[in-house]
Every structure is written in structure tokens, then in C-alpha cells.
Design a protein around this motif. Structure first.
Motif, short mmCIF file in Angstrom:
data_model
loop_
_atom_site.label_atom_id
_atom_site.label_comp_id
_atom_site.label_asym_id
_atom_site.label_seq_id
_atom_site.Cartn_x
_atom_site.Cartn_y
_atom_site.Cartn_z
N ASP A 64 25.57 27.56 9.44
CA ASP A 64 27.03 27.63 9.25
C ASP A 64 27.36 27.41 7.77
O ASP A 64 28.41 26.88 7.43
CB ASP A 64 27.74 26.57 10.12
CG ASP A 64 29.26 26.75 10.20
OD1 ASP A 64 29.74 27.84 9.88
OD2 ASP A 64 29.95 25.79 10.58
N LYS A 78 29.24 36.16 7.15
CA LYS A 78 30.62 36.47 7.54
C LYS A 78 31.51 36.58 6.31
O LYS A 78 31.30 35.86 5.33
CB LYS A 78 31.20 35.33 8.40
CG LYS A 78 30.42 35.07 9.67
CD LYS A 78 30.99 33.85 10.40
CE LYS A 78 30.04 33.31 11.44
NZ LYS A 78 29.77 34.19 12.57
N HIS A 118 29.67 26.81 17.81
CA HIS A 118 30.13 25.41 17.73
C HIS A 118 30.08 24.77 19.13
O HIS A 118 29.15 24.07 19.43
CB HIS A 118 31.55 25.26 17.15
CG HIS A 118 31.65 25.49 15.69
ND1 HIS A 118 31.17 24.62 14.76
CD2 HIS A 118 32.21 26.50 14.99
CE1 HIS A 118 31.42 25.08 13.54
NE2 HIS A 118 32.04 26.23 13.65
N HIS A 165 24.40 32.45 11.66
CA HIS A 165 25.83 32.11 11.43
C HIS A 165 25.95 31.49 10.05
O HIS A 165 25.60 30.32 9.85
CB HIS A 165 26.30 31.14 12.52
CG HIS A 165 27.74 30.70 12.42
ND1 HIS A 165 28.55 30.54 13.52
CD2 HIS A 165 28.51 30.37 11.36
CE1 HIS A 165 29.75 30.13 13.15
NE2 HIS A 165 29.75 30.02 11.81
N HIS A 181 34.21 31.55 16.94
CA HIS A 181 34.19 30.11 16.63
C HIS A 181 35.01 29.46 17.74
O HIS A 181 36.24 29.59 17.76
CB HIS A 181 34.84 29.83 15.29
CG HIS A 181 34.00 30.18 14.10
ND1 HIS A 181 33.73 31.47 13.71
CD2 HIS A 181 33.37 29.37 13.20
CE1 HIS A 181 32.98 31.45 12.62
NE2 HIS A 181 32.75 30.20 12.29
N HIS A 192 28.50 31.59 6.21
CA HIS A 192 29.67 32.07 5.45
C HIS A 192 29.24 32.00 3.98
O HIS A 192 29.73 31.16 3.22
CB HIS A 192 30.87 31.16 5.65
CG HIS A 192 31.26 30.87 7.08
ND1 HIS A 192 32.42 31.35 7.63
CD2 HIS A 192 30.67 30.12 8.06
CE1 HIS A 192 32.53 30.91 8.89
NE2 HIS A 192 31.49 30.16 9.17
FE FE Z 1 31.39 29.11 10.93
#
Ligand code: FE
Ligand code: NIG
Length: 408
Positions: free
Chosen positions: A318, A142, A266, A73, A243, A75
Motif C-alpha cells: 500500500d 494506482k 484493507h 497494491h 478500498h 500508490h
Molecule cells: Fe491503498
């Protein structure tokens, strides 16, 4: 066929479940043929008949061998940073206040839209390289900061290119519903339609999307909106992730489960009902202690219930500019234990076996067993629990990707 290479004179943590913690094989060996694991076990049982004249022998000198790590996960594609917002939060503003005032994700949206594709590419590559240096061989990236067709597609192409430019397998996820862009302020339905009817089919046709994600939260999108996106994903044969229940219980875990999501991520506020639904749908709980830490949250995800219901737990960085500007999966292992109470074995399973499941890649990577890709990390540690213990040290000695040494 003789082995192409063998790795020996060290110890192996296969990370297979059901046996010893960490799948420990003291004085173990790993053999590779055609980029795949051909054999794993105690060195004393290494089949001598498969050692050929051209088999390359790697002496790891007492080191530990684990599966290559999986960051499931991230970004990584974005413009700018949010250091000013961090400073404002330290003075008392909250993440939610900033988001409601039009900052937060929307501020990164502006910097991402205005960044050239070259800048997005260079910065994403630099971030990915930091992760790879710590033994990561599979990475999810992502989109989600473009929030229009052009920049979302550009972001997904950049993510794909990371996997072409570096020795890492990249899985791309279209985070179609992340925040509402200001130009759609009074037209939420039109934005959902744009994402479902234009952006997603276009990304799928170009082959730049492997999964679809949304942010289900009071400050983002509601269950029905996320469900519309998931229906569109399903009609294109794409798996989904969510999410979910990060800042409040919105029933995100149960929604994800009802679409057989690969994962819900999360989950600080996930309900018991949601957790039971995830157990049934076999969705992975992706825990993100970096965001919990950086946002100074206090509600810990319901780890005991995940254990009780048998929901597999993964850990990921994340990595993003707003809630988790963290480019170290090893640090996340430590946070998973210190902040969330995972055991070191659970933490390492969270970045190998269970992270592979969260990407739908359990047959291919995540444990060391015959037939899987020979993605390995070799560590200068006395025991795998040390990977969780050190903060800011990087004991990664060698990275092997598809059987080839790519970093040491
Ligand atoms: Fe995220
Ligand atoms: O996973 N929760 C939503 N998305 C990101 C944060 C994005 C941001 O603040 O820029 C996350 O934490």
C-alpha cells in the motif's frame, strides 16, 4: 527444445497450493525455455535429455528459489510527503480529523498536481527500484492523487513508464474516486460524472489503465458513488478493485463482490456477510498491515473468517505518503504475521500466488509451474520462513525476470 537455462543446487518453494507448505521441493531445480518455466521438480528427476550444449547452468549454492514477488497494491506516483501530518498524528490528531480538515489525501493532491511529470517519474522509479531490490517482479501502481483529468492521466502514464524503464511487469489502476477535490466541494455528482464520463474513457482509450478502484469510506465515497464508477468500468470491460471497510463497515466488501471485483483491500471492518459474498465472487482479500501499523489501528481484519470461508488473502505494501510510507514488501510479510496472525506460508502466498490472483494474473505468474513466466527470486536463506522473519535484512541474491537475470 533444449532448456535455455537451469537453476539448481538449491531448494525450490513453488508456492503451489494443496501440497507441502511453501510448495517446498528440497534439492529442487527450475528449467527455463523462451522466458517461461519449462520444468520444476527434484533435481534428481531433471530430464537430462533436455539439457543441450547451450543450456546455461546456474548453481545457486544452497539458496532458495521462489516465484518473483508481486506487490498488488501500491500508490507509487505522488508528489511531496506527509511527514508533518505524521508528526501531528503522533501529537494526537487522527487520520480522519486531518482528512476532514482538508489535509491528508487532498494535501498530496496539491503536491502531485504541482509536480512536473519528470519529477513524478523520477520519484516513482526510485520507489519502484526499492521494491525490485527485494525480489518484486510484478507491481500494481494506482493513480488517485491527481483528481483531475490532466494529472490522473499523467500519473497513469508515469506508472506505465515504470514498467517500460525497469524489469518489472506493471499493472496500472485508475483510482478514480479517492477523495473529493475542493473545486467540487458542493458538486459531488459533477465530479463522479467527470470521472465516469471523461477521465475513465480517456484513460481506457489511451491504454493506460488495467483496472479501476475507489475508496469506499465515510470520509471518501459512498456505495452508490463507487457503484457508478464500477458500472462505467464494466462498460469498458475493465475489472474493478475497492478500498473497502478500512476505517468502518460501509458494506464495501459486499459491494466489491457484487461487481465480481478482483479484490477488496484493507477490510479491517468487513462484515461476515461481506466475507461470504467475497467467497462466492472469488474476490481476493488484499490485507495491508503497513497502513494498519502506520495509522496505529487496533481492529485486525477478520482473518479467521477469511480462512473459514476460503477467501484467498494477499499482502501488499500500500506504499503511499499518507497511511503507509513503506517500500519493503519483506517487512510487510513480517507485519502480516506479527500484526494479523498469518502463518509464514500464508504470508508468502500473499505476495505470490494470491497477489497474482488479485491482479487477474494467476495464469501467468505467482507460482513456479511449467508454462508460467520465468520470474524468480533467489534468496540467501536456510528456509523460506526466514523471508518473513528478518526485518530490515534483504536476503535477495538474484532476480530473474522472464528468464533473464536482472538483479544480483
Ligand atoms: Fe491503498
Ligand atoms: O490505501 N485508503 C485510501 N488510500 C490510501 C491512503 C491514501 C493517503 O492517505 O494518502 C490507502 O491507505
Amino acid at each position: 527444445m533444449p532448456f535455455d537455462s537451469v537453476w539448481l543446487n538449491g531448494h525450490v518453494a513453488t508456492m503451489q497450493s494443496g501440497g507441502a507448505a511453501f510448495g517446498e521441493v528440497p534439492d529442487g531445480a527450475v528449467a527455463v525455455t523462451g522466458g517461461r518455466i519449462a520444468w520444476v521438480g527434484p533435481r534428481s528427476k531433471l530430464p537430462a535429455g533436455d539439457m543441450g550444449p547451450r543450456t546455461v547452468v546456474h548453481d545457486v549454492e544452497g539458496a532458495w528459489i521462489t516465484p518473483g514477488l508481486v506487490d498488488c497494491h501500491t500508490h507509487l506516483v505522488f508528489g511531496g510527503d506527509r511527514a508533518e501530518e505524521f508528526e501531528a498524528r503522533l501529537k494526537g490528531s487522527t487520520y480522519t480529523d486531518i482528512a476532514k480538515a482538508g489535509g491528508g489525501i487532498r494535501s498530496t493532491m496539491l503536491s502531485t498536481r504541482s509536480a512536473s511529470t519528470e519529477v513524478l517519474q523520477t520519484s516513482a522509479l526510485a520507489r519502484a527500484e526499492r521494491l525490485l531490490a527485494e525480489g518484486v517482479t510484478t507491481l500494481e501502481i494506482k493513480s488517485g492523487y491527481g483528481m483531475n483529468v490532466n494529472t490522473e492521466i499523467r500519473s497513469l502514464r508515469v506508472a506505465r513508464n515504470v514498467g517500460e524503464a525497469l524489469p518489472v511487469t506493471v499493472r496500472t489502476t485508475l483510482l478514480g474516486l479517492h477523495a473529493l477535490p475542493p473545486e467540487y466541494e458542493d458538486r459531488r455528482g459533477d465530479f463522479i460524472d467527470l470521472v465516469c464520463q471523461e477521465l475513465l474513457p480517456m484513460a481506457a482509450a489511451e491504454g493506460v489503465v488495467d483496472a479501476v478502484d475507489a475508496f469506499c469510506e465515510g470520509i471518501a465515497f459512498n456505495r452508490n458513488e463507487c457503484a457508478s464508477l464500477f458500472e462505467s468500468a464494466g462498460s469498458l470491460g475493465l475489472p474493478v478493485k475497492l478500498h473497502a471497510d478500512q476505517l468502518s463497515d460501509t458494506g464495501g466488501a459486499a459491494l466489491a463482490a457484487s461487481f465480481s471485483a478482483l479484490s477488496a483491500d484493507h477490510l479491517e471492518y468487513a462484515s461476515e456477510e461481506g466475507i461470504r459474498a467475497m467467497a462466492t465472487s472469488k474476490s481476493v482479500a488484499v490485507l495491508l498491515p503497513g497502513a494498519f501499523y502506520f495509522l496505529r489501528e487496533t481492529r485486525v481484519p477478520p482473518i479467521t473468517s477469511f480462512r473459514k470461508e476460503g477467501v484467498p488473502m494477499a499482502l501488499a505494501t500500500d506504499a503511499n505518503p499518507g497511511s503507509s510510507p513503506i517500500l519493503s514488501l519483506l517487512s510487510i510479510l513480517n507485519m502480516g504475521c506479527t500484526l494479523f496472525g498469518l502463518t509464514p506460508d500464508e504470508a508468502l502466498a500473499g505476495v505470490t500466488r494470491n497477489a497474482a490472483c488479485a491482479l487477474g494474473m494467476a495464469d501467468e505468474i505467482g507460482t513456479l509451474e511449467p508454462g508460467k513466466r520465468a520470474d524468480l527470486a533467489v534468496w540467501d536463506v536456510g528456509h523460506p520462513r526466514e523471508l518473513v522473519y528478518w526485518i530490515g535484512a534483504n536476503p535477495c541474491r538474484t532476480v530473474v525476470y522472464g528468464g533473464a537475470v536482472v538483479g544480483s
